[in-house]
Design an enzyme around this catalytic site. Structure first.
Site, mmCIF file in Angstrom:
data_model
loop_
_atom_site.group_PDB
_atom_site.id
_atom_site.type_symbol
_atom_site.label_atom_id
_atom_site.label_comp_id
_atom_site.label_asym_id
_atom_site.label_seq_id
_atom_site.Cartn_x
_atom_site.Cartn_y
_atom_site.Cartn_z
ATOM 1 N N ASN A 140 8.087 13.041 -11.610
ATOM 2 C CA ASN A 140 7.490 14.638 -12.211
ATOM 3 C C ASN A 140 7.363 15.376 -10.852
ATOM 4 O O ASN A 140 7.535 14.752 -9.660
ATOM 5 C CB ASN A 140 6.220 14.351 -12.959
ATOM 6 C CG ASN A 140 6.010 15.624 -13.833
ATOM 7 O OD1 ASN A 140 6.272 16.615 -13.680
ATOM 8 N ND2 ASN A 140 5.619 15.302 -14.864
ATOM 9 N N HIS A 181 -0.457 2.243 9.804
ATOM 10 C CA HIS A 181 -0.539 2.662 11.074
ATOM 11 C C HIS A 181 -1.462 1.645 11.893
ATOM 12 O O HIS A 181 -2.288 0.528 11.394
ATOM 13 C CB HIS A 181 -1.320 3.978 11.338
ATOM 14 C CG HIS A 181 -0.464 4.715 10.608
ATOM 15 N ND1 HIS A 181 0.499 5.651 11.234
ATOM 16 C CD2 HIS A 181 -0.506 5.590 9.366
ATOM 17 C CE1 HIS A 181 1.313 6.466 10.378
ATOM 18 N NE2 HIS A 181 0.554 6.343 9.252
ATOM 19 N N THR A 212 -4.248 -0.822 -3.914
ATOM 20 C CA THR A 212 -4.010 -1.309 -2.750
ATOM 21 C C THR A 212 -3.775 -2.977 -2.913
ATOM 22 O O THR A 212 -3.459 -3.712 -1.842
ATOM 23 C CB THR A 212 -5.450 -1.464 -2.140
ATOM 24 O OG1 THR A 212 -6.382 -2.152 -3.088
ATOM 25 C CG2 THR A 212 -5.968 -0.130 -1.843
ATOM 26 N N LYS A 213 -3.708 -3.557 -4.314
ATOM 27 C CA LYS A 213 -3.067 -4.784 -4.454
ATOM 28 C C LYS A 213 -2.121 -4.778 -5.664
ATOM 29 O O LYS A 213 -2.001 -3.923 -6.348
ATOM 30 C CB LYS A 213 -4.350 -5.562 -4.934
ATOM 31 C CG LYS A 213 -5.283 -5.776 -3.906
ATOM 32 C CD LYS A 213 -6.468 -6.715 -4.206
ATOM 33 C CE LYS A 213 -7.633 -6.771 -3.213
ATOM 34 N NZ LYS A 213 -8.943 -7.410 -3.758
ATOM 35 N N ARG A 273 -8.085 -1.457 -10.307
ATOM 36 C CA ARG A 273 -8.690 -2.792 -10.733
ATOM 37 C C ARG A 273 -8.116 -2.783 -12.287
ATOM 38 O O ARG A 273 -8.038 -1.786 -12.882
ATOM 39 C CB ARG A 273 -10.257 -2.950 -10.871
ATOM 40 C CG ARG A 273 -10.990 -1.941 -11.688
ATOM 41 C CD ARG A 273 -12.356 -1.521 -11.260
ATOM 42 N NE ARG A 273 -13.099 -0.543 -11.833
ATOM 43 C CZ ARG A 273 -12.849 0.762 -11.680
ATOM 44 N NH1 ARG A 273 -12.170 0.914 -10.768
ATOM 45 N NH2 ARG A 273 -13.598 1.794 -12.370
#
Length: 182
Positions: free
Chosen positions: A85, A115, A165-166, A180
């Site tokens: 989109n 970074h 993040t996981k 989560r």
């Protein structure tokens, strides 16, 4: 023989992102993205030929709405029937694999660059790149951010605005920041 910045980048090693070699690749991506974003809708189809040629590979029946942005493009693989989109951004300093029939909502962002934590090295453009993978039939809600190195399993759903993040399990559902399971 010394590895090029690009070779280091795609292998996950620390590399300097501020080299002429990588500047050229980013410029090629900017030109293809510009052609796509500026093309009249009736002439664009799923994506302009310049953008399709930029990607590592493109499946059948993909549709990329405008505006769209990619850092390199040449490290991105699209399966069949992929839909982006408006406002999707893919910073593909590593391989980004998007499985067949994936849907990415507005303003979804995929980041591969990690970074350096050392300030002096970060100022010098030192980073590494970690791949991002989406299995088949994944739905990423609007405004979600996929961080470097994550894998989203087949059939999973990432809620709007989530920061992933996981890894997300196949058929899993995640929401929130950090994302989560629900």
């Amino acid at each position: 023989m010394a590895q090029s910045s690009y070779d280091k980048m795609i292998s996950g090693d620390w590399y300097n992102a501020l080299t002429p070699e990588l500047d050229e690749l980013r410029m090629a991506a900017r030109k293809a993205v510009f052609a796509h974003n500026q093309c009249p809708p009736e002439d664009r189809g799923g994506m302009v030929p310049e953008l399709a040629a930029l990607f590592m590979s493109v499946g059948e029946d993909c549709l990329i709405e405008t505006p769209f942005h990619t850092a390199y493009g040449c490290n991105t693989v699209l399966g069949d029937g992929v839909f982006f989109n408006a406002g999707v951004a893919i910073l593909d300093s590593a391989r980004v694999t998007i499985g067949s029939r994936c849907m990415l909502g507005p303003r979804v962002q995929i980041y591969c660059a990690d970074h350096h934590r050392d300030i002096a090295k970060r100022r010098a453009g030192i980073e590494r790149a970690l791949p991002v993978t989406l299995g088949d039939d994944v739905w990423i809600g609007g405004g979600a951010i996929l961080m470097p190195g994550v894998t989203i399993g087949a059939g999973a759903i990432v809620g709007a605005g989530a920061v992933v993040t996981k890894d997300v399990a196949p058929m899993g559902r995640v929401v929130g920041s950090p994302a989560r399971p629900i």
